[in-house]
Scaffold this active site. Structure first.
Site, PDB file in Angstrom:
ATOM      1  N   CYS A   1      -3.822   0.785  -2.501  1.00 36.48           N
ATOM      2  CA  CYS A   1      -3.936  -0.461  -1.963  1.00 36.48           C
ATOM      3  C   CYS A   1      -2.860  -1.754  -2.440  1.00 36.48           C
ATOM      4  CB  CYS A   1      -5.166  -1.504  -2.057  1.00 36.48           C
ATOM      5  SG  CYS A   1      -6.563  -0.570  -1.203  1.00 36.48           S
TER       6      CYS A   1
ATOM      7  N   GLU B   1       0.274   5.385   0.577  1.00 37.54           N
ATOM      8  CA  GLU B   1      -0.769   6.540   1.136  1.00 37.54           C
ATOM      9  C   GLU B   1       0.191   7.914   0.572  1.00 37.54           C
ATOM     10  OE1 GLU B   1      -2.350   4.064   4.809  1.00 37.54           O
ATOM     11  OE2 GLU B   1      -0.961   5.745   5.197  1.00 37.54           O
TER      12      GLU B   1
ATOM     13  N   ASN C   1       0.900  -1.302   0.135  1.00 40.69           N
ATOM     14  CA  ASN C   1      -0.059   0.106   0.086  1.00 40.69           C
ATOM     15  C   ASN C   1       0.769   1.186  -0.061  1.00 40.69           C
ATOM     16  OD1 ASN C   1       0.849  -0.871   2.698  1.00 40.69           O
ATOM     17  ND2 ASN C   1      -0.964   0.565   3.496  1.00 40.69           N
TER      18      ASN C   1
ATOM     19  N   GLU D   1      -2.927  -4.562  -3.354  1.00 42.64           N
ATOM     20  CA  GLU D   1      -3.502  -5.480  -4.373  1.00 42.64           C
ATOM     21  C   GLU D   1      -3.659  -4.834  -5.568  1.00 42.64           C
ATOM     22  OE1 GLU D   1      -4.781  -4.640  -1.202  1.00 42.64           O
ATOM     23  OE2 GLU D   1      -6.250  -6.351  -0.843  1.00 42.64           O
TER      24      GLU D   1
ATOM     25  N   CYS E   1     -10.498  -3.021  -4.979  1.00 39.80           N
ATOM     26  CA  CYS E   1      -9.764  -3.916  -5.332  1.00 39.80           C
ATOM     27  C   CYS E   1     -10.350  -5.078  -5.880  1.00 39.80           C
ATOM     28  CB  CYS E   1      -8.716  -4.509  -4.117  1.00 39.80           C
ATOM     29  SG  CYS E   1      -7.541  -3.067  -3.774  1.00 39.80           S
TER      30      CYS E   1
ATOM     31  N   CYS F   1     -10.462  -4.630  -0.349  1.00 40.99           N
ATOM     32  CA  CYS F   1     -11.508  -3.617  -0.486  1.00 40.99           C
ATOM     33  C   CYS F   1     -12.370  -3.990  -1.524  1.00 40.99           C
ATOM     34  CB  CYS F   1     -11.158  -2.372  -0.272  1.00 40.99           C
ATOM     35  SG  CYS F   1     -10.213  -1.723  -1.653  1.00 40.99           S
TER      36      CYS F   1
HETATM   37 ZN   LIG Z   1      -8.037  -2.318  -1.745  1.00 42.38          ZN
END
Ligand SMILES: [Zn+2]
Length: 139
Positions: free
Chosen positions: A59, A51, A49, A61, A99, A96
């Protein structure tokens, strides 16, 4: 969902996800995630991830899938995901919704495996169709 031993290719994916998690850039959430994507050609592409101050985060993924697509890969068989508070042991970290939708773009939902790991000796294995039934498929 199947609860299974970690061995073979899944072990290789989990080990790659562990290393990818160490690269996470997560100063805002302090929640680090690593992912390892198994491509249909047998290669593994990892992601973590990433940010930023505007909370437009990427993310692990989707990072892995984007990296793979940018390398010309379009078909994937499995992804291993692990995450948790930075510096602490992993916990189950399901993808999430965003993703899951990106996975549906490039994967066969009934066959694509999502492997979740929590630092124990077993993992949980889901198909994408279990985690994203009736996904949006476009026009
Ligand atoms: Zn995600």
């Amino acid at each position: 969902m199947k609860k299974e031993e970690i061995n073979g290719k899944r072990k290789e994916l989990m080990d790659a996800a562990v290393l990818a998690r160490e690269m996470a850039y997560c100063p805002y959430s302090c929640f680090s995630v690593g992912a390892a994507l198994l491509c249909s050609d047998g290669s593994i592409v990892t992601g973590c991830n990433v940010e930023n101050a505007a909370f437009l985060s990427l993310c692990a993924e989707r990072n892995a899938i984007s990296k793979a697509v940018s390398e010309g890969k379009r078909k994937f068989e499995a992804i291993a995901v692990m995450g948790g508070k930075q510096g602490e042991t992993a916990e189950y970290c399901p993808p999430c919704g965003a993703c899951r939708q990106v996975m549906a773009e490039f994967c066969e939902p009934a066959l694509f495996e999502i492997i979740l790991y929590d630092s124990s000796t077993t993992c949980k294995v889901f198909s994408l169709s279990e985690l994203l039934p009736e996904s949006f498929r476009g026009l």
